[in-house]
Write a protein that holds these residues in place. Structure first.
Motif, PDB file in Angstrom:
ATOM      1  N   LYS A  72       5.818   0.436  -2.086  1.00  0.00           N
ATOM      2  CA  LYS A  72       7.241   0.126  -1.894  1.00  0.00           C
ATOM      3  C   LYS A  72       7.438  -0.651  -0.599  1.00  0.00           C
ATOM      4  CE  LYS A  72      11.788   2.325  -1.724  1.00  0.00           C
ATOM      5  NZ  LYS A  72      12.525   3.593  -1.742  1.00  0.00           N
ATOM      6  N   ALA A  73       6.765  -0.221   0.461  1.00  0.00           N
ATOM      7  CA  ALA A  73       6.864  -0.937   1.735  1.00  0.00           C
ATOM      8  C   ALA A  73       6.266  -2.337   1.605  1.00  0.00           C
ATOM      9  CB  ALA A  73       6.158  -0.161   2.844  1.00  0.00           C
ATOM     10  N   GLY A  74       5.173  -2.446   0.905  1.00  0.00           N
ATOM     11  CA  GLY A  74       4.535  -3.750   0.709  1.00  0.00           C
ATOM     12  C   GLY A  74       5.398  -4.706  -0.091  1.00  0.00           C
ATOM     13  N   SER A  75       6.228  -4.165  -0.982  1.00  0.00           N
ATOM     14  CA  SER A  75       7.077  -5.026  -1.812  1.00  0.00           C
ATOM     15  C   SER A  75       8.120  -5.788  -1.000  1.00  0.00           C
ATOM     16  CB  SER A  75       7.765  -4.194  -2.897  1.00  0.00           C
ATOM     17  OG  SER A  75       8.752  -3.350  -2.330  1.00  0.00           O
ATOM     18  N   VAL A  76       8.448  -5.275   0.181  1.00  0.00           N
ATOM     19  CA  VAL A  76       9.421  -5.962   1.045  1.00  0.00           C
ATOM     20  C   VAL A  76       8.760  -6.477   2.323  1.00  0.00           C
ATOM     21  CG1 VAL A  76      11.445  -4.742   0.162  1.00  0.00           C
ATOM     22  CG2 VAL A  76      10.158  -3.762   2.073  1.00  0.00           C
ATOM     23  N   GLY A  77       7.426  -6.495   2.344  1.00  0.00           N
ATOM     24  CA  GLY A  77       6.697  -7.011   3.496  1.00  0.00           C
ATOM     25  C   GLY A  77       6.675  -6.061   4.681  1.00  0.00           C
ATOM     26  N   GLY A  78       6.777  -4.756   4.417  1.00  0.00           N
ATOM     27  CA  GLY A  78       6.844  -3.798   5.514  1.00  0.00           C
ATOM     28  C   GLY A  78       5.676  -2.828   5.597  1.00  0.00           C
ATOM     29  N   GLU A  79       4.575  -3.148   4.917  1.00  0.00           N
ATOM     30  CA  GLU A  79       3.431  -2.229   4.972  1.00  0.00           C
ATOM     31  C   GLU A  79       2.811  -2.251   6.357  1.00  0.00           C
ATOM     32  OE1 GLU A  79      -0.945  -1.510   2.957  1.00  0.00           O
ATOM     33  OE2 GLU A  79       0.530  -2.701   1.882  1.00  0.00           O
ATOM     34  N   TRP A  80       2.595  -1.080   6.913  1.00  0.00           N
ATOM     35  CA  TRP A  80       1.993  -0.964   8.229  1.00  0.00           C
ATOM     36  C   TRP A  80       0.479  -1.082   8.123  1.00  0.00           C
ATOM     37  CZ3 TRP A  80       4.928   3.483  11.194  1.00  0.00           C
ATOM     38  CH2 TRP A  80       6.253   3.077  11.402  1.00  0.00           C
ATOM     39  N   ARG A  81      -0.140  -1.458   9.217  1.00  0.00           N
ATOM     40  CA  ARG A  81      -1.559  -1.754   9.277  1.00  0.00           C
ATOM     41  C   ARG A  81      -2.453  -0.600   8.800  1.00  0.00           C
ATOM     42  NH1 ARG A  81      -3.127  -1.899  15.038  1.00  0.00           N
ATOM     43  NH2 ARG A  81      -3.224   0.299  14.639  1.00  0.00           N
ATOM     44  N   ASP A  82      -2.184   0.613   9.226  1.00  0.00           N
ATOM     45  CA  ASP A  82      -3.112   1.716   8.992  1.00  0.00           C
ATOM     46  C   ASP A  82      -2.788   2.571   7.773  1.00  0.00           C
ATOM     47  OD1 ASP A  82      -4.551   0.969  11.224  1.00  0.00           O
ATOM     48  OD2 ASP A  82      -3.507   2.345  12.559  1.00  0.00           O
ATOM     49  N   THR A  83      -1.728   2.281   7.062  1.00  0.00           N
ATOM     50  CA  THR A  83      -1.330   3.131   5.952  1.00  0.00           C
ATOM     51  C   THR A  83      -2.409   3.199   4.882  1.00  0.00           C
ATOM     52  OG1 THR A  83       0.973   2.549   6.394  1.00  0.00           O
ATOM     53  CG2 THR A  83       0.501   3.585   4.284  1.00  0.00           C
ATOM     54  N   GLY A  84      -2.959   2.062   4.501  1.00  0.00           N
ATOM     55  CA  GLY A  84      -4.018   2.040   3.486  1.00  0.00           C
ATOM     56  C   GLY A  84      -5.267   2.783   3.939  1.00  0.00           C
TER      57      GLY A  84
END
Length: 183
Positions: free
Chosen positions: A119-131
């Protein structure tokens, strides 16, 4: 007493304090080699029990491959991960019961974290360490440490939620006039 001599005394004192501290978390070659040997022994036991996996074998190979590059801490971590997974597989083969509730909670927490990351990635908001956190949680669940896996997955889920909120909040943001735009 001059400024230079005071500074020199301070620097020497700081180094004398800092040197023993740095050795406390550094992994030596012998520690990494021992961890690899322990992982190999656990893998051999898992093979004997018929529950060895290719994943743990590749982790051990990777640990051995990075030893010449003096990446002892990383090699030890990989070997320990392989050993934990093999030991858990052996315990399962010997009939040890798994706390299915904890396993289900970990699985649900990991799924929720992955959904929040997407969901965060869909709006360009994925944080670096989440994955990375999600991957670590999956590894912990494979080795039977469901409580730690759940805690790490919850942290990753929260990062995904905050990344989404941050991206939404900053969608219409513009730079002030004094900030130069890249050309």
């Amino acid at each position: 007493m001059s400024i230079r001599s005071v500074f020199r005394t301070f620097l020497v004192g700081a180094l004398l304090v800092a040197l023993p501290i740095t050795s406390a978390w550094a992994t030596h070659r012998s520690e990494a080699e021992q961890a690899i040997e322990d992982a190999k022994a656990a893998h051999a036991a898992a093979q004997t029990a018929g529950v060895a996996s290719e994943e743990t074998a590749s982790l051990i190979e990777e640990a051995e491959a990075i030893m010449p590059d003096r990446q002892f801490t990383k090699a030890r971590e990989l070997a320990m991960k392989a050993m934990k997974q093999d030991n858990f597989a052996i315990e399962q083969a010997q009939g040890a019961t798994v706390d299915t509730d904890a396993a289900k909670q970990a699985e649900a927490a990991i799924a929720a974290a992955e959904a929040a990351r997407k969901k965060a990635g869909s709006v360009g908001g994925e944080w670096r360490d989440t994955g990375k956190l999600i991957t670590e949680a999956q590894d912990l669940a494979k080795s039977g440490d469901f409580a730690a896996a759940t805690a790490l997955a919850d942290k990753a889920r929260r990062q995904g939620e905050m990344g989404y909120e941050q991206a939404i909040r900053e969608q219409g943001a513009t730079f002030p006039t004094y900030v130069k735009k890249p050309q």
